[in-house]
Write a protein that holds these residues in place. Structure first.
Motif: not given
Length: 241
Positions: A1-17, A39-46
């Motif tokens: 999960m952390l790996c997925f967020i680390n890849q997608k989160g920096p480019f997702t506006e409002g991540i964690f918010r 398969n987290l690739d099919s999930e929204s990073v939010l």
């Protein structure tokens, strides 16, 4: 999960918010708790970020708190230290009192938060904004964790902001590479949130974060005086090669 967020989160506006779809969060939690392959690739990073930090989910659901509820008042007191250097030193001293597995998990978590903050021009999540969203989930006394109370909110936010902004000093320069492509693969195996290999304290270790409810010992001795497997055996496994 952390790996997925680390890849997608920096480019997702409002991540964690930004709020995530409640139904999607519930379904993901059920899959993770049941041991199904996810398969987290099919999930929204939010959705993934919401499950990670949510009030009744992984971070807040660690009994005793990742920062140790026994040290709760001392962590809050860091915000009252004189200048930034003194605050950093105080935080480092408290980290030395945490079990090793807690420190490892904090390294990965703040490595992700630091990476997101470095792209705040794209995602609109500064260190302060991230702190407002994440602090209540990771800093709580024994009572506030169980009751969901959010006392001392300002001090919590100030502390988490300090840790994000000074994470290279506090957690080490190599924190930025812990979840990088060269050091981990996002393998969503059964129950696995993160699997990575990275040196810690000059010794090779394997770190496996498991999404299962488990108890952290309320023991604040340093890792040199105890077996690290006794703290978070089903949530975070650390083995020395």
């Amino acid at each position: 999960m952390l790996c997925f967020i680390n890849q997608k989160g920096p480019f997702t506006e409002g991540i964690f918010r930004k709020s995530a779809n409640m139904k999607s969060c519930r379904i993901l939690k059920e899959k993770l708790n049941s041991g199904d392959k996810v398969n987290l690739d099919s999930e929204s990073v939010l959705v993934v970020a919401s499950v990670l930090k949510g009030g009744k989910d992984f971070l807040r659901n660690i009994p005793g708190s990742i920062f140790s509820s026994d040290l709760y008042d001392k962590w809050l007191a860091v915000a009252d230290q004189g200048n930034e250097k003194e605050k950093v030193t105080a935080a480092q001293r408290l980290l030395d009192q945490l079990p090793r597995v807690n420190v490892v998990l904090l390294q990965y978590l703040f490595g992700v938060l630091h990476n997101i903050e470095q792209h705040s021009s794209s995602n609109q999540m500064t260190a302060y904004n991230l702190s407002v969203c994440i602090a209540p989930s990771i800093l709580c006394s024994s009572n506030s964790c169980s009751l969901g109370l959010e006392s001392n909110f300002i001090k919590k936010v100030s502390l988490v902001q300090l840790l994000i902004e000074n994470c290279l000093k506090i957690f080490g320069e190599d924190i930025t590479s812990l979840l990088g492509e060269s050091s981990t693969s996002c393998d969503n195996s059964e129950n696995a949130a993160v699997t990575a290999q990275q040196p810690l304290e000059s010794k090779p270790v394997t770190v496996i974060v498991i999404y299962k409810k488990a108890q952290l010992q309320d023991n604040t001795k340093t890792s040199s005086g105890m077996d690290p497997h006794s703290h978070l055996s089903t949530v975070l496994k650390v083995t020395e090669d």
